[in-house]
Design a protein around this motif. Structure first.
Motif, mmCIF file in Angstrom:
data_model
loop_
_atom_site.group_PDB
_atom_site.id
_atom_site.type_symbol
_atom_site.label_atom_id
_atom_site.label_comp_id
_atom_site.label_asym_id
_atom_site.label_seq_id
_atom_site.Cartn_x
_atom_site.Cartn_y
_atom_site.Cartn_z
ATOM 1 N N ASN A 5 -22.656 -6.937 -25.544
ATOM 2 C CA ASN A 5 -23.307 -6.620 -24.540
ATOM 3 C C ASN A 5 -22.146 -6.585 -23.249
ATOM 4 O OD1 ASN A 5 -26.112 -6.224 -24.937
ATOM 5 N ND2 ASN A 5 -26.132 -8.403 -25.417
ATOM 6 N N GLY A 6 -21.387 -5.636 -23.048
ATOM 7 C CA GLY A 6 -20.386 -5.467 -21.937
ATOM 8 C C GLY A 6 -19.695 -3.992 -21.714
ATOM 9 N N ARG A 41 -20.888 -9.978 -21.415
ATOM 10 C CA ARG A 41 -21.687 -11.074 -21.125
ATOM 11 C C ARG A 41 -21.818 -12.127 -22.043
ATOM 12 N NH1 ARG A 41 -26.233 -7.845 -18.683
ATOM 13 N NH2 ARG A 41 -27.301 -8.771 -20.185
ATOM 14 N N GLU A 42 -21.818 -13.210 -21.841
ATOM 15 C CA GLU A 42 -22.188 -14.446 -22.973
ATOM 16 C C GLU A 42 -23.327 -14.985 -22.387
ATOM 17 O OE1 GLU A 42 -18.950 -16.974 -22.229
ATOM 18 O OE2 GLU A 42 -17.376 -15.494 -23.205
ATOM 19 N N ALA A 47 -26.493 -9.349 -15.250
ATOM 20 C CA ALA A 47 -25.336 -8.336 -15.032
ATOM 21 C C ALA A 47 -25.318 -8.200 -13.472
ATOM 22 C CB ALA A 47 -25.987 -6.932 -15.665
ATOM 23 N N ARG A 48 -24.355 -8.221 -13.134
ATOM 24 C CA ARG A 48 -24.218 -8.125 -11.619
ATOM 25 C C ARG A 48 -23.375 -6.647 -10.901
ATOM 26 N NH1 ARG A 48 -20.937 -13.052 -9.157
ATOM 27 N NH2 ARG A 48 -19.695 -12.169 -10.720
#
Length: 52
Positions: A5-6, A41-42, A47-48
């Motif tokens: 996820n990134g 993301r870990e 998410a920003r």
């Protein structure tokens, strides 16, 4: 290993691709491999998004 996820970026300038060599630590995924810039993301990090 779970799903990624990134985001990754493919940056090309004058026909050259920007890559980097990952750390050679056995505790990280794909140690000592060449990779594209980016990140994941870990855990439960949200998410920003930034305003321009």
């Amino acid at each position: 290993m779970g799903d990624f996820n990134g985001a990754k970026a493919m940056l090309v300038h004058d026909g050259k691709l920007l890559t980097y060599l990952r750390d050679d630590k056995p505790s990280i995924p794909f140690p000592a491999f060449w990779d594209l810039p980016g990140g994941g993301r870990e855990g439960g990090k949200p998410a920003r998004l930034r305003d321009p």
